[in-house]
Scaffold this motif. Sequence first.
Motif, PDB file in Angstrom:
ATOM      1  N   TYR A 160      -3.884  -0.358   2.365  1.00 50.11           N
ATOM      2  CA  TYR A 160      -2.619  -0.961   1.969  1.00 50.11           C
ATOM      3  C   TYR A 160      -2.895  -2.389   1.507  1.00 50.11           C
ATOM      4  O   TYR A 160      -3.560  -3.152   2.216  1.00 50.11           O
ATOM      5  N   VAL A 161      -2.398  -2.746   0.330  1.00 49.81           N
ATOM      6  CA  VAL A 161      -2.633  -4.075  -0.223  1.00 49.81           C
ATOM      7  C   VAL A 161      -1.579  -5.043   0.321  1.00 49.81           C
ATOM      8  O   VAL A 161      -0.371  -4.849   0.113  1.00 49.81           O
ATOM      9  N   LEU A 162      -2.036  -6.090   1.002  1.00 50.66           N
ATOM     10  CA  LEU A 162      -1.149  -7.105   1.563  1.00 50.66           C
ATOM     11  C   LEU A 162      -0.961  -8.276   0.609  1.00 50.66           C
ATOM     12  O   LEU A 162       0.130  -8.851   0.526  1.00 50.66           O
ATOM     13  N   LEU A 521       3.239  -3.662   6.530  1.00 51.87           N
ATOM     14  CA  LEU A 521       2.225  -2.631   6.307  1.00 51.87           C
ATOM     15  C   LEU A 521       1.449  -2.883   5.030  1.00 51.87           C
ATOM     16  O   LEU A 521       0.224  -2.742   4.991  1.00 51.87           O
ATOM     17  N   GLY A 522       2.128  -3.263   3.953  1.00 49.13           N
ATOM     18  CA  GLY A 522       1.478  -3.484   2.670  1.00 49.13           C
ATOM     19  C   GLY A 522       1.789  -2.377   1.673  1.00 49.13           C
ATOM     20  O   GLY A 522       2.377  -1.344   2.007  1.00 49.13           O
ATOM     21  N   VAL A 523       1.354  -2.589   0.433  1.00 50.98           N
ATOM     22  CA  VAL A 523       1.572  -1.624  -0.640  1.00 50.98           C
ATOM     23  C   VAL A 523       0.458  -0.571  -0.601  1.00 50.98           C
ATOM     24  O   VAL A 523      -0.727  -0.924  -0.593  1.00 50.98           O
ATOM     25  N   PRO A 524       0.806   0.714  -0.575  1.00 49.64           N
ATOM     26  CA  PRO A 524      -0.251   1.740  -0.559  1.00 49.64           C
ATOM     27  C   PRO A 524      -1.199   1.577  -1.754  1.00 49.64           C
ATOM     28  O   PRO A 524      -0.767   1.243  -2.857  1.00 49.64           O
ATOM     29  N   GLU A 527      -0.311   3.276  -5.031  1.00 48.94           N
ATOM     30  CA  GLU A 527       0.762   2.636  -5.780  1.00 48.94           C
ATOM     31  C   GLU A 527       0.278   1.362  -6.455  1.00 48.94           C
ATOM     32  O   GLU A 527       0.635   1.081  -7.606  1.00 48.94           O
ATOM     33  N   PHE A 528      -0.547   0.601  -5.761  1.00 52.09           N
ATOM     34  CA  PHE A 528      -1.031  -0.669  -6.309  1.00 52.09           C
ATOM     35  C   PHE A 528      -1.870  -0.461  -7.562  1.00 52.09           C
ATOM     36  O   PHE A 528      -1.727  -1.179  -8.551  1.00 52.09           O
ATOM     37  N   MET A 530      -1.734   1.661  -9.784  1.00 48.25           N
ATOM     38  CA  MET A 530      -0.984   2.065 -10.965  1.00 48.25           C
ATOM     39  C   MET A 530      -0.677   0.868 -11.861  1.00 48.25           C
ATOM     40  O   MET A 530      -0.689   0.972 -13.086  1.00 48.25           O
ATOM     41  N   SER A 531      -0.427  -0.288 -11.250  1.00 46.73           N
ATOM     42  CA  SER A 531      -0.112  -1.494 -12.029  1.00 46.73           C
ATOM     43  C   SER A 531      -1.208  -2.541 -11.927  1.00 46.73           C
ATOM     44  O   SER A 531      -1.330  -3.421 -12.772  1.00 46.73           O
ATOM     45  N   ASN A 532      -1.999  -2.460 -10.845  1.00 50.34           N
ATOM     46  CA  ASN A 532      -3.121  -3.377 -10.627  1.00 50.34           C
ATOM     47  C   ASN A 532      -2.698  -4.847 -10.660  1.00 50.34           C
ATOM     48  O   ASN A 532      -3.351  -5.693 -11.256  1.00 50.34           O
ATOM     49  N   GLY A 533      -1.574  -5.124 -10.006  1.00 52.22           N
ATOM     50  CA  GLY A 533      -1.202  -6.524  -9.841  1.00 52.22           C
ATOM     51  C   GLY A 533      -0.356  -7.103 -10.947  1.00 52.22           C
ATOM     52  O   GLY A 533      -0.241  -8.329 -11.045  1.00 52.22           O
ATOM     53  N   TRP A 534       0.235  -6.256 -11.787  1.00 45.93           N
ATOM     54  CA  TRP A 534       1.123  -6.822 -12.816  1.00 45.93           C
ATOM     55  C   TRP A 534       2.274  -7.527 -12.126  1.00 45.93           C
ATOM     56  O   TRP A 534       2.828  -7.042 -11.146  1.00 45.93           O
ATOM     57  N   ASP A 535       2.645  -8.655 -12.659  1.00 42.39           N
ATOM     58  CA  ASP A 535       3.706  -9.460 -12.044  1.00 42.39           C
ATOM     59  C   ASP A 535       5.046  -8.729 -12.113  1.00 42.39           C
ATOM     60  O   ASP A 535       5.371  -8.127 -13.124  1.00 42.39           O
TER      61      ASP A 535
END
Length: 535
Positions: A160-162, A521-524, A527-528, A530-535
């Motif tokens: 999970y990405v925090l 928990l953070g972003v699974p 899911e992350f 899919m966008s790779n950190g797009w704002d």
Amino acid sequence: MNITNLKYRQRRRLCKLASIVFFSCLTLWLLFHYYFFFRHGSSSVVSLTSIFSSLSFSSFSASDSSKESGNFSPSEEREGVDYEAIASSRARFSSPRGGSMRKLTDEVLNNVSLDAETCRATFPGLMKEIDDTVAKGPFRVKRSSDLGPMQVRIREGKIYVLHAQRKRDLNREMVNSRTAALHQLHRALLTLPPSDRSLVSDLDTILTLNILDTPFGTALQYTRNADPVHAPSDPDARTFLIPHFSFWAWDLPFIGSISRAASAITSLETTQFQGNRWHSHKDPRAVWRGTTWFNSIHNPQLRYKLVSTAKGKPWADVQSLEWTPGGGGSGGEHKNATNSLAIEDFCKYKYVLHTEGISYSGRFQFLQMCASVTLTPPIQWMQHTTHLVKPLFSSDLDLDKARSLRMRKNGKTKDTRAKPGKTAKDGMWTPHVRHERAWPKRYDPNEANIVFVSPDWSDLEDTIHWLEEHPKVAEGIARRQRELFVGGGYFGPAAEACYWRELVRGWAKMAWPEKGEFEELGVPYEEFVMSNGWD
């Protein structure tokens, strides 16, 4: 007279008895070895010639054990040890790895679901960097700032990405590195063997991932300084080294990924340079391509001096990359160079030159897959397998003698070249104390798998000529490198997955996340990405 004859007959009986015992033991020994080889399906046979040859070779092996422990005396080379003869003997009666490593099958090398115990047994020494960092004890994990490194949670084997830097705050290469690292971690967790699931399923830990070239703070990172004096003073600072992002993919047209390059290099080495073809078919020059300005503050002229030293020399194919528009080696959208080489083509040369960059160089592992001699100034930045190299310092070779012989052969009598960085006493460079701290062990020419030259490249030409005059030694160094890192599987999929899983366990064992800082928990992961950190 009778007494004398009796004593004579007794001595004869004793000699005959001793002869019978000796040949009986020898026969049993031979039968045992024949049985052993046939039982294990070996095509090798033991002959009397090889037995006595191996006995004569034992004098070399006895001295090897001390050198393996880092007790090699540089003075030995100057005392007339015939390393070429030793190398020739080893080439006949042993493998370049000295028989210390068994050859791994493709099934093992590509098995990404080995359990923890099998991983350590299959890849000895692979986990050293992890073990050394874990041995430093517990550390606190703090929350990253907005511009700080990525942080992820691992709970029940899932990611999970925090926190992640905004994509617009990173260049293309940084985004790709971050994405690759996440994919590598996910692959290792996804392929966890059932027998080890309990080791990860109960974990709930916070990982910090730094994808920059320079290490800082407490994080999973690509490199650390080799000199222990430069270890961080912060008691909570830890550097857990991770495999380079190229183990997933590298967005450069002439490199690609470790797996792609490994396949291409293996095809090249096995079809073109097997056996005696190493000497006759490999280009005898030293090769390098790179960006000259991309240097460390520790050696800001490293690449410039290499290009200057090799300019116009018949033994060198050294060129600064000529980048196409939009490239330039600094994170451009499209990176290519008109004089680049496909990474596997470096293996067509006998000698490959390695240069570190701002810190480490990601090309190092690719060069280590070649059955070529890697020449480099003493390595200052460690990656996760760098500790496995066994360096021969060029300062330990009698290059003056080799130079004199070559000059006489060319009709010259006096060497008028300047020798910057060398002592007036013996004409050799002396490794700096930081090099000796980083690399306290030295290996002789028939144990080494890499060659360290002067940091200003002033003895590069002499070192290459020495290796050319000792072709069996050179080939041994080259083949030991490839047989360790490729044959031993250290750059293969199985070793990488093993390493990542052990890394997670080691980190989780010692990490103490600050209370109240990581409640969400953070972003699974799925899911992350899919966008790779797009704002």
